[in-house]
Scaffold this active site. Structure first.
Site, PDB file in Angstrom:
ATOM      1  N   HIS A 121       0.871  -1.187   0.000  1.00 37.75           N
ATOM      2  CA  HIS A 121       0.000   0.000   0.000  1.00 37.75           C
ATOM      3  C   HIS A 121       0.904   1.231   0.000  1.00 37.75           C
ATOM      4  O   HIS A 121       2.017   1.187   0.530  1.00 37.75           O
ATOM      5  CB  HIS A 121      -0.822  -0.062   1.296  1.00 37.75           C
ATOM      6  CG  HIS A 121      -1.913   0.949   1.420  1.00 37.75           C
ATOM      7  ND1 HIS A 121      -1.672   2.260   1.768  1.00 37.75           N
ATOM      8  CD2 HIS A 121      -3.259   0.833   1.283  1.00 37.75           C
ATOM      9  CE1 HIS A 121      -2.831   2.905   1.831  1.00 37.75           C
ATOM     10  NE2 HIS A 121      -3.805   2.061   1.543  1.00 37.75           N
ATOM     11  N   ASP A 199       2.931  -4.867   8.059  1.00 43.43           N
ATOM     12  CA  ASP A 199       1.692  -4.114   7.885  1.00 43.43           C
ATOM     13  C   ASP A 199       0.550  -5.127   7.959  1.00 43.43           C
ATOM     14  O   ASP A 199       0.357  -5.918   7.032  1.00 43.43           O
ATOM     15  CB  ASP A 199       1.748  -3.401   6.525  1.00 43.43           C
ATOM     16  CG  ASP A 199       0.423  -2.761   6.133  1.00 43.43           C
ATOM     17  OD1 ASP A 199      -0.584  -2.982   6.836  1.00 43.43           O
ATOM     18  OD2 ASP A 199       0.397  -2.048   5.104  1.00 43.43           O
ATOM     19  N   GLN A 202      -4.605  -5.652   6.605  1.00 42.90           N
ATOM     20  CA  GLN A 202      -5.562  -6.582   5.988  1.00 42.90           C
ATOM     21  C   GLN A 202      -5.498  -7.979   6.595  1.00 42.90           C
ATOM     22  O   GLN A 202      -6.226  -8.861   6.153  1.00 42.90           O
ATOM     23  CB  GLN A 202      -5.308  -6.680   4.469  1.00 42.90           C
ATOM     24  CG  GLN A 202      -5.526  -5.393   3.712  1.00 42.90           C
ATOM     25  CD  GLN A 202      -6.972  -4.923   3.695  1.00 42.90           C
ATOM     26  OE1 GLN A 202      -7.901  -5.685   3.951  1.00 42.90           O
ATOM     27  NE2 GLN A 202      -7.164  -3.651   3.417  1.00 42.90           N
ATOM     28  N   LYS A 225     -10.831  -1.182   9.923  1.00 41.22           N
ATOM     29  CA  LYS A 225     -11.010  -2.306   8.994  1.00 41.22           C
ATOM     30  C   LYS A 225     -11.382  -3.586   9.736  1.00 41.22           C
ATOM     31  O   LYS A 225     -11.524  -4.640   9.127  1.00 41.22           O
ATOM     32  CB  LYS A 225      -9.729  -2.513   8.182  1.00 41.22           C
ATOM     33  CG  LYS A 225      -9.456  -1.349   7.237  1.00 41.22           C
ATOM     34  CD  LYS A 225      -8.174  -1.517   6.453  1.00 41.22           C
ATOM     35  CE  LYS A 225      -8.016  -0.325   5.505  1.00 41.22           C
ATOM     36  NZ  LYS A 225      -6.729  -0.350   4.798  1.00 41.22           N
ATOM     37  N   CYS A 364      -4.772   2.501  -3.784  1.00 43.95           N
ATOM     38  CA  CYS A 364      -3.539   2.996  -3.139  1.00 43.95           C
ATOM     39  C   CYS A 364      -2.356   2.061  -3.393  1.00 43.95           C
ATOM     40  O   CYS A 364      -1.481   1.904  -2.535  1.00 43.95           O
ATOM     41  CB  CYS A 364      -3.715   3.187  -1.633  1.00 43.95           C
ATOM     42  SG  CYS A 364      -4.855   4.486  -1.213  1.00 43.95           S
TER      43      CYS A 364
HETATM   44  C1  PLP Z   1      -5.785   0.389   4.562  1.00 40.82           C
HETATM   45  C2  PLP Z   1      -4.380  -0.032   4.493  1.00 40.82           C
HETATM   46  C3  PLP Z   1      -3.352   0.807   4.924  1.00 40.82           C
HETATM   47  C4  PLP Z   1      -3.619   2.196   5.442  1.00 40.82           C
HETATM   48  O1  PLP Z   1      -4.478   2.161   6.529  1.00 40.82           O
HETATM   49  P1  PLP Z   1      -5.200   3.489   7.071  1.00 40.82           P
HETATM   50  O2  PLP Z   1      -6.268   2.951   7.945  1.00 40.82           O
HETATM   51  O3  PLP Z   1      -5.745   4.197   5.862  1.00 40.82           O
HETATM   52  O4  PLP Z   1      -4.187   4.286   7.771  1.00 40.82           O
HETATM   53  C5  PLP Z   1      -2.066   0.327   4.863  1.00 40.82           C
HETATM   54  N1  PLP Z   1      -1.796  -0.904   4.406  1.00 40.82           N
HETATM   55  C6  PLP Z   1      -2.752  -1.742   3.992  1.00 40.82           C
HETATM   56  C7  PLP Z   1      -2.385  -3.114   3.524  1.00 40.82           C
HETATM   57  C8  PLP Z   1      -4.075  -1.328   4.006  1.00 40.82           C
HETATM   58  O5  PLP Z   1      -5.031  -2.150   3.589  1.00 40.82           O
END
Ligand code: PLP
Length: 406
Positions: A121, A199, A202, A225, A364
């Site tokens: 992302h 990260d 997801q 999320k 993104c």
């Molecule tokens: C949504 C997302 C982000 C960013 O998260 P925010 O809630 O917008 O700060 C970063 N990495 C991944 C894989 C995402 O799905």
């Protein structure tokens, strides 16, 4: 027992109509809906408890502090962190990643290297580019193959004593691909002293997370999320590492003593929580964890995987439909395009007329789109409350879009 209708009844928003049709919400990778139990906690906070935390002697301040710290311990359990003070409240994944990139500034020099992947992302790309600009370090990117799968032999090639950071996502938001982070972490530990950043934006909504077993140094995710309010998120960091690194924001809450001659910093977690936090949101994040535990994380994962399989099988029967990452191990997301249909957003618009919410565009993740030589995809992403009937409506909608646009 997994009772989908009972679960759906906990999400009032799912009863609404969009464009005269019952809502089919398939944009969960952008943000999930929130169960009533989470909304009630938000409401109860502001009607019964609202006070600033950690600094008041009065009853409400103490109650608010206790609730927020209780939530921190729920999240500690949720990711199996060793200590509750390794759990830092943030406003989301983006803030967590920027925080890490910032506090590592002094650890990098010219010609050091940061390894990320093609599947990241933008928020796991740009903070590292900014760190490179500050330090003269270089970014190396693990490429993908035509199935969207990371080519890990490049990681072997890139890892060296110059590698200072390896930062990858556990699940790709654009394609839903599950990355082999166990293998990435093992290789990194073996061949470098790099900080390992995961990260989990997801993966936290779908998987069991065990940061100790994973042996990452940092793990970040967003509350919104995974059934919690927006503006909430978590940064996990290993104790020794967080203790050794400098703070990010300066301000209230994060000091031990403050004078014009100099300031000493508070211990963990407060060192990284300057200013007034989102107290109600942070408490509600704990309620979202309670919700996921009640449903059962294995049940969530099994149901979402069944939805994915069902959706992919039916979508692939549509002639000229291409699923990106079709053969890769995936969770929760199907990302596709229709042959001969110029832009994904046209499909999204037709689906919206039918009450079906999907995301279209680059998600993104522009480098992934460049790799496949496309401007964007149509992405349907699933949560625990989605049903097989909703997938049927999606498939019907895509067929209709193809007839209209083809
Ligand atoms: C949504 C997302 C982000 C960013 O998260 P925010 O809630 O917008 O700060 C970063 N990495 C991944 C894989 C995402 O799905």
């Amino acid at each position: 027992m997994f009772d989908i209708q009972e679960i759906r009844s906990q999400f009032s928003i799912l009863d609404r109509e969009v464009n005269g049709k019952p809502l089919v919400y398939l944009d969960n990778a952008a943000t999930s809906q929130k169960p009533n139990s989470v909304l009630e906690v938000c409401h109860a906070y502001y009607t019964e408890l609202n006070a600033n935390v950690h600094r008041g002697i009065h009853t409400l301040s103490q109650l608010a502090t206790e609730e927020m710290e209780l939530s921190r311990r729920k999240i500690q359990k949720f990711i199996n962190a060793e200590h509750d003070f390794e759990v830092i409240f943030t406003k989301g994944t983006t803030e967590g990643l920027n925080l890490i990139a910032y506090i590592l500034t002094q650890k990098l020099q010219k010609d050091d290297e940061i390894i990320i992947s093609y599947l990241e992302h933008h928020s796991n790309i740009v903070p590292w580019q900014m760190l490179c600009e500050r330090t003269g370090a270089r970014l190396r990117v693990i490429p993908i193959d035509e199935n969207g799968v990371l080519q890990l032999d490049y990681l072997d090639q890139y890892l060296s004593e110059k590698t200072k950071v390896v930062s990858v996502n556990q699940v790709s938001n654009a394609l839903g691909i599950v990355n082999p982070i166990e293998e990435i972490i093992a290789k990194t530990r073996k061949n470098s002293d790099a900080y390992i950043v995961i990260d989990g934006a997801q993966s936290a909504p779908h998987f069991d997370i065990d940061v100790q077993k994973m042996d990452c140094d940092f793990f970040v995710f967003s509350g919104h999320k995974m059934y919690a309010p927006m503006g909430t998120g978590i940064l996990y960091g290993k104790r020794e590492i967080l203790e050794a690194l400098p703070p990010f924001h300066g301000g209230g809450e994060m000091i031990a003593t403050c004078s014009f001659e100099g300031t000493t910093y508070a211990g963990l977690p407060f060192k990284y929580e300057a200013g007034t936090p989102n107290v109600g949101g942070n408490i509600a994040l704990g309620a979202a964890v309670d919700f996921m535990n009640r449903v059962g994380r294995e049940n969530i994962q099994n149901h979402e995987n069944a939805l994915l399989e069902y959706a992919q099988r039916q979508l692939l029967e549509i002639e000229g439909l291409k699923v990106y990452g079709e053969k890769a191990k995936r969770t929760g997301v199907v990302s596709f395009n229709l042959e001969g249909v110029g832009i994904a957003s046209d499909v999204g618009m037709i689906l919206d007329k039918m009450g079906i919410a999907v995301r279209t565009g680059h998600h993104c993740t522009q480098p992934i789109m460049s790799f496949f030589n496309i401007a964007g995809t149509v992405r349907a992403s699933f949560a625990v409350y989605n049903t097989f009937e909703e997938i049927d409506r999606l498939v019907e909608g895509v067929k209709k879009a193809q007839r209209m646009l083809g």
